[in-house]
Design a protein around this motif. Structure first.
Motif, mmCIF file in Angstrom:
data_model
loop_
_atom_site.group_PDB
_atom_site.id
_atom_site.type_symbol
_atom_site.label_atom_id
_atom_site.label_comp_id
_atom_site.label_asym_id
_atom_site.label_seq_id
_atom_site.Cartn_x
_atom_site.Cartn_y
_atom_site.Cartn_z
ATOM 1 N N ALA A 208 59.677 -7.075 40.942
ATOM 2 C CA ALA A 208 59.743 -7.943 39.760
ATOM 3 C C ALA A 208 59.360 -7.208 38.481
ATOM 4 N N HIS A 209 58.516 -6.198 38.601
ATOM 5 C CA HIS A 209 58.034 -5.450 37.436
ATOM 6 C C HIS A 209 58.142 -3.950 37.737
ATOM 7 N N PRO A 210 59.338 -3.400 37.775
ATOM 8 C CA PRO A 210 59.501 -1.989 38.156
ATOM 9 C C PRO A 210 59.130 -1.035 37.028
ATOM 10 N N PHE A 211 58.702 0.145 37.392
ATOM 11 C CA PHE A 211 58.485 1.267 36.478
ATOM 12 C C PHE A 211 57.632 0.867 35.267
ATOM 13 N N GLN A 212 56.363 0.610 35.541
ATOM 14 C CA GLN A 212 55.414 0.251 34.491
ATOM 15 C C GLN A 212 54.847 1.503 33.811
ATOM 16 N N ASP A 213 54.436 1.352 32.540
ATOM 17 C CA ASP A 213 53.791 2.461 31.836
ATOM 18 C C ASP A 213 52.380 2.072 31.397
ATOM 19 N N PRO A 234 57.334 5.464 31.933
ATOM 20 C CA PRO A 234 57.269 4.853 33.268
ATOM 21 C C PRO A 234 57.786 5.789 34.359
ATOM 22 N N ARG A 235 57.123 5.747 35.523
ATOM 23 C CA ARG A 235 57.496 6.641 36.624
ATOM 24 C C ARG A 235 56.914 6.145 37.937
ATOM 25 N N TRP A 236 57.501 6.608 39.021
ATOM 26 C CA TRP A 236 56.959 6.440 40.365
ATOM 27 C C TRP A 236 56.670 7.827 40.941
ATOM 28 N N HIS A 237 55.804 7.850 41.940
ATOM 29 C CA HIS A 237 55.546 9.064 42.734
ATOM 30 C C HIS A 237 55.036 10.243 41.922
ATOM 31 N N ALA A 238 54.298 9.983 40.849
ATOM 32 C CA ALA A 238 53.603 11.073 40.168
ATOM 33 C C ALA A 238 52.364 11.449 40.989
ATOM 34 N N VAL A 239 51.642 12.478 40.554
ATOM 35 C CA VAL A 239 50.353 12.829 41.153
ATOM 36 C C VAL A 239 49.311 12.853 40.038
ATOM 37 N N MET A 240 48.058 12.485 40.363
ATOM 38 C CA MET A 240 47.012 12.428 39.351
ATOM 39 C C MET A 240 45.644 12.645 39.986
ATOM 40 N N ASP A 241 44.798 13.392 39.299
ATOM 41 C CA ASP A 241 43.404 13.541 39.711
ATOM 42 C C ASP A 241 42.597 14.071 38.534
ATOM 43 N N TYR A 242 41.275 13.983 38.654
ATOM 44 C CA TYR A 242 40.397 14.450 37.590
ATOM 45 C C TYR A 242 40.045 15.911 37.804
ATOM 46 N N GLY A 254 56.691 13.062 38.955
ATOM 47 C CA GLY A 254 57.221 11.786 39.386
ATOM 48 C C GLY A 254 58.705 11.695 39.068
ATOM 49 N N PHE A 255 59.277 10.496 39.272
ATOM 50 C CA PHE A 255 60.669 10.310 38.858
ATOM 51 C C PHE A 255 60.807 8.990 38.108
ATOM 52 N N ASP A 256 61.815 8.933 37.216
ATOM 53 C CA ASP A 256 61.984 7.772 36.345
ATOM 54 C C ASP A 256 62.982 6.783 36.946
ATOM 55 N N ASP A 258 65.984 6.327 36.492
ATOM 56 C CA ASP A 258 67.280 6.920 36.811
ATOM 57 C C ASP A 258 67.175 7.917 37.961
ATOM 58 N N VAL A 259 66.025 7.906 38.642
ATOM 59 C CA VAL A 259 65.724 8.819 39.751
ATOM 60 C C VAL A 259 65.832 10.274 39.298
ATOM 61 N N LYS A 260 65.450 10.511 38.068
ATOM 62 C CA LYS A 260 65.417 11.872 37.524
ATOM 63 C C LYS A 260 64.017 12.439 37.709
ATOM 64 N N ASP A 261 63.939 13.648 38.306
ATOM 65 C CA ASP A 261 62.649 14.306 38.476
ATOM 66 C C ASP A 261 62.071 14.684 37.123
ATOM 67 N N LEU A 262 60.792 14.389 36.936
ATOM 68 C CA LEU A 262 60.116 14.674 35.677
ATOM 69 C C LEU A 262 59.246 15.917 35.807
ATOM 70 N N THR A 263 59.084 16.655 34.698
ATOM 71 C CA THR A 263 58.304 17.894 34.732
ATOM 72 C C THR A 263 57.151 17.864 33.740
ATOM 73 N N ASP A 264 56.836 16.689 33.204
ATOM 74 C CA ASP A 264 55.823 16.609 32.150
ATOM 75 C C ASP A 264 54.411 16.476 32.732
ATOM 76 N N THR A 265 53.425 16.976 31.981
ATOM 77 C CA THR A 265 52.011 16.895 32.355
ATOM 78 C C THR A 265 51.266 16.148 31.256
ATOM 79 N N TRP A 266 50.413 15.184 31.652
ATOM 80 C CA TRP A 266 49.665 14.361 30.713
ATOM 81 C C TRP A 266 48.180 14.413 31.017
ATOM 82 N N THR A 267 47.351 14.325 30.001
ATOM 83 C CA THR A 267 45.906 14.204 30.183
ATOM 84 C C THR A 267 45.425 12.964 29.449
ATOM 85 N N LEU A 268 44.378 12.341 29.981
ATOM 86 C CA LEU A 268 43.794 11.167 29.344
ATOM 87 C C LEU A 268 42.578 11.608 28.506
#
Length: 271
Positions: A208-213, A234-242, A254-256, A258-268
Motif C-alpha cells: 500500500a505504501h511502496p518505496f518510502q523515503d 526511496p529504495r529497498w534492500h539498501a544496507v546501513m550501520d553506524y 539498494g534499488f529504486d 524502477d529496479v535500478k541498482d543505486l550506487t549512492d552513499t548517505w550519512t545522517l
C-alpha cells in the motif's frame, strides 16, 4: 554491512549486481576501499552478518548464491581475511535472515529468513562455535529489520507488522504495540545511532505504501518521524550501520522503484 569494532571498520560483503558478488569493501569515513582477502565466501546476496564480541569477529551466515541457491554456511571475518567455520548444528539453508548481537543477554541472535521463498519463523543463537535452536515464539516479521538498542538494552525487531515491535528477552520474543508507529514495511534499514541514543529506521515499504523515503526514530517506547532536511531517495534492500570510527550512520545502495541498482552513499548528520 556491519561495523567491526576489532578492526574499527565498516565492512560490506557481497550483494547483487546482475549476479551475486563475493567482494569485500570497507568504508574509510569518506570513501569506499575494496579489500582482496586471501579467502572469501562464495558469492551471495541477502546474507546475515553481525559482530560477535565473544570471538571478536564478524559472523556471516547464509544468503542466496549463484542460481538462487540458498546457502547454510557460517563464515568469520578477522579483519584481514574470511574463514569458513564448521559448526555441528546449523539453521539450514536460508537467505534474508536477521541477525544481531544482544549485549544484555550476551547472545548473537539469528531470526527467520526464507528457505527457497518459504518463510522461516525460528530463532537461533551462536555461542562462538555452534548454532542452537531456541524454539522461541515466531514473531512473524520476516523481511523486517533488527537492531540492538544500547540505550534500553534490548534487541529490537520491526518489520511488516507495523503496529508491533518485538524485543528479545534472552529466550523468547516479547510483543509491544506502541502508538503512532510507521507503516509496516519490508526491505527497510534499521540501526542504532549513539549520537541521539535511539534506533533509526529508513525507507522500505509495503504494497500500500511502496518505496518510502521517511526516517523514524525509536526511543524504547515511542516512534517519532524525524524531520530531516534531506532524505535519501526511496529504495529497498539498501544496507546501513553506524560507523563508530567516523561517527556516522552510513546508508549505501539498494534499488529504486524502477529496479535500478543505486550506487549512492548517505550519512545522517545530527545537530
Amino acid at each position: 554491512m556491519n561495523y567491526d569494532p576489532a578492526s574499527k571498520q565498516l565492512v560490506l560483503f557481497g550483494g547483487y549486481h546482475h549476479d551475486p558478488t563475493d567482494q569485500t569493501w570497507v568504508w574509510t569515513g569518506s570513501d569506499w576501499n575494496q579489500l582482496h582477502p586471501a579467502t572469501s565466501p562464495p558469492p551471495r546476496r541477502n546474507g546475515a552478518m553481525a559482530f560477535d564480541p565473544q570471538t571478536n569477529q564478524l559472523i556471516l551466515y547464509g544468503g542466496s548464491g549463484t542460481n538462487n541457491t540458498d546457502l547454510s554456511d557460517t563464515w568469520a571475518w578477522n579483519g584481514t581475511t574470511w574463514q569458513e567455520l564448521h559448526p555441528q548444528h546449523s539453521p539450514g539453508r536460508r537467505s534474508r535472515s536477521l541477525m544481531g548481537y544482544d549485549a544484555h543477554t550476551n547472545q548473537l541472535v539469528l531470526y527467520g529468513g526464507f528457505a527457497y521463498n518459504d518463510p522461516q519463523g525460528d530463532t537461533w543463537t551462536w555461542n562462538g562455535t555452534d548454532w542452537k535452536d531456541t524454539h522461541a515464539t515466531n514473531p512473524r516479521d520476516n523481511d523486517g529489520e533488527m537492531a540492538y538498542d544500547a540505550a534500553n538494552k534490548e534487541l529490537v525487531l520491526f518489520g511488516s507488522v507495523g503496529e508491533v515491535i518485538n524485543t528479545w528477552n534472552g529466550s523468547d520474543w516479547v510483543q509491544h504495540q506502541p502508538e503512532g508507529h510507521p507503516y509496516g514495511r519490508d526491505h527497510a534499514n534499521m540501526s542504532y545511532d549513539p549520537q541521539i541514543g535511539q534506533i533509526v529506521l529508513v525507507g522500505g515499504g509495503n504494497a500500500a505504501h511502496p518505496f518510502q523515503d521517511d526516517t523514524w526514530t525509536w526511543n524504547g517506547t515511542t516512534w517519532t518521524r524525524l524531520a530531516t532536511a534531506t532524505n535519501p531517495p526511496p529504495r529497498w534492500h539498501a544496507v546501513m550501520d553506524y560507523d563508530a570510527s567516523s561517527g556516522q550512520l552510513v546508508l549505501f545502495s539498494g534499488f529504486d522503484k524502477d529496479v535500478k541498482d543505486l550506487t549512492d552513499t548517505w550519512t545522517l548528520n545530527v545537530t
